[in-house]
Design a protein around this motif. Structure first.
Motif, PDB file in Angstrom:
ATOM      1  N   THR A 228       0.839  -1.196   0.000  1.00  0.00           N
ATOM      2  CA  THR A 228       0.000   0.000   0.000  1.00  0.00           C
ATOM      3  C   THR A 228       0.872   1.243   0.000  1.00  0.00           C
ATOM      4  N   PRO A 229       0.713   2.135  -0.987  1.00  0.00           N
ATOM      5  CA  PRO A 229       1.521   3.359  -1.038  1.00  0.00           C
ATOM      6  C   PRO A 229       1.283   4.232   0.198  1.00  0.00           C
ATOM      7  N   PRO A 230       2.238   5.092   0.526  1.00  0.00           N
ATOM      8  CA  PRO A 230       2.044   6.025   1.641  1.00  0.00           C
ATOM      9  C   PRO A 230       0.799   6.884   1.429  1.00  0.00           C
ATOM     10  N   ASN A 231       0.130   7.185   2.519  1.00  0.00           N
ATOM     11  CA  ASN A 231      -1.074   8.025   2.513  1.00  0.00           C
ATOM     12  C   ASN A 231      -2.278   7.364   1.849  1.00  0.00           C
ATOM     13  N   CYS A 232      -2.189   6.054   1.581  1.00  0.00           N
ATOM     14  CA  CYS A 232      -3.327   5.303   1.063  1.00  0.00           C
ATOM     15  C   CYS A 232      -3.781   4.293   2.120  1.00  0.00           C
ATOM     16  N   THR A 233      -5.050   3.946   2.110  1.00  0.00           N
ATOM     17  CA  THR A 233      -5.583   2.996   3.076  1.00  0.00           C
ATOM     18  C   THR A 233      -5.395   1.570   2.580  1.00  0.00           C
ATOM     19  N   SER A 234      -4.907   0.709   3.444  1.00  0.00           N
ATOM     20  CA  SER A 234      -4.706  -0.698   3.101  1.00  0.00           C
ATOM     21  C   SER A 234      -6.043  -1.358   2.780  1.00  0.00           C
ATOM     22  N   PRO A 235      -6.063  -2.283   1.797  1.00  0.00           N
ATOM     23  CA  PRO A 235      -7.286  -3.022   1.514  1.00  0.00           C
ATOM     24  C   PRO A 235      -7.529  -4.173   2.502  1.00  0.00           C
TER      25      PRO A 235
END
Length: 221
Positions: free
Chosen positions: A198-205
């Motif tokens: 998961t990229p930084p500043n994105c929410t994990s799935p």
């Protein structure tokens, strides 16, 4: 009115090999910038007959354009079913479900039929429609039954179906506090997408993280 030949020629001029290479990594086979595609759709406006002709070309960019210029409520149930089975690429599949089928009077009937389809890609469309109902119109849905199915089937499901079921799991946990603890527990036991990059500043799935983060954000509003 533009002809299908004229539109296909214009789409050919918009094709960018660099975009095509990027899209290929995600299973899509077109090279048209989506902003330019939307601009073309805006210029063409709604044209149901042209949309049907573009869809029949079996070209991915043409199918995406067809979705943007069609009239969703004009399609019959059998036509939508056939279109989904010919969607082929992830982007066409997702756009067809979210922009056309979801707005169709046949959406609920197709949701039920597709969810039980033996083709996992078709079934993923049914689960996507179910997720939409979980968020917007949950009345009449058996949320506990959905969690039962997810718990039993998601771990071993093929990728696209697994992703759609995981989204439904997260949506139930986010939108329905009475089922939140169970949804998080299912996610923790199954560990589906736990290690997804998961990229930084994105929410994990990963559902437990996704649920917790979205509930936190709702509390901040």
């Amino acid at each position: 009115m533009a002809t299908v030949g004229e539109v296909m020629a214009e789409l050919a001029t918009l094709d960018d090999p660099r975009i095509r290479d990027v899209n290929a990594r995600h299973g899509d086979d077109h090279g048209v910038n989506l902003g330019r595609l939307r601009a073309l759709a805006k210029r063409l406006k709604t044209q149901q007959d042209l949309a049907r002709e573009l869809w029949q070309t079996d070209d991915t960019a043409a199918k995406l354009l067809a979705i943007l210029i069609c009239r969703p409520k004009a399609f019959e149930r059998a036509e939508l079913d056939a279109m989904l089975r010919r969607a082929r690429t992830p982007k066409v599949h997702d756009w067809l479900v979210s922009n056309v089928v979801r707005k169709s009077p046949h959406a609920e009937e197709l949701r039920r039929a597709w969810s039980a389809d033996p083709d996992p890609v078709v079934a993923s469309a049914g689960w996507a429609l179910t997720t939409d109902r979980v968020a917007r119109e949950p009345e009449g849905l058996d949320l506990a039954g959905l969690l039962d199915a997810i718990e039993a089937e998601m771990k071993g499901a093929p990728d696209r179906l697994q992703w759609a079921m995981n989204h439904c799991l997260a949506q139930i946990g986010i939108e329905h506090p009475g089922h939140r603890a169970r949804a998080i527990g299912i996610g923790e036991r199954l560990e589906v997408l736990k290690d997804y990059p998961t990229p930084p500043n994105c929410t994990s799935p990963y559902a437990p993280t996704w649920i917790s983060e979205m509930v936190r954000r709702q509390g901040d509003r």
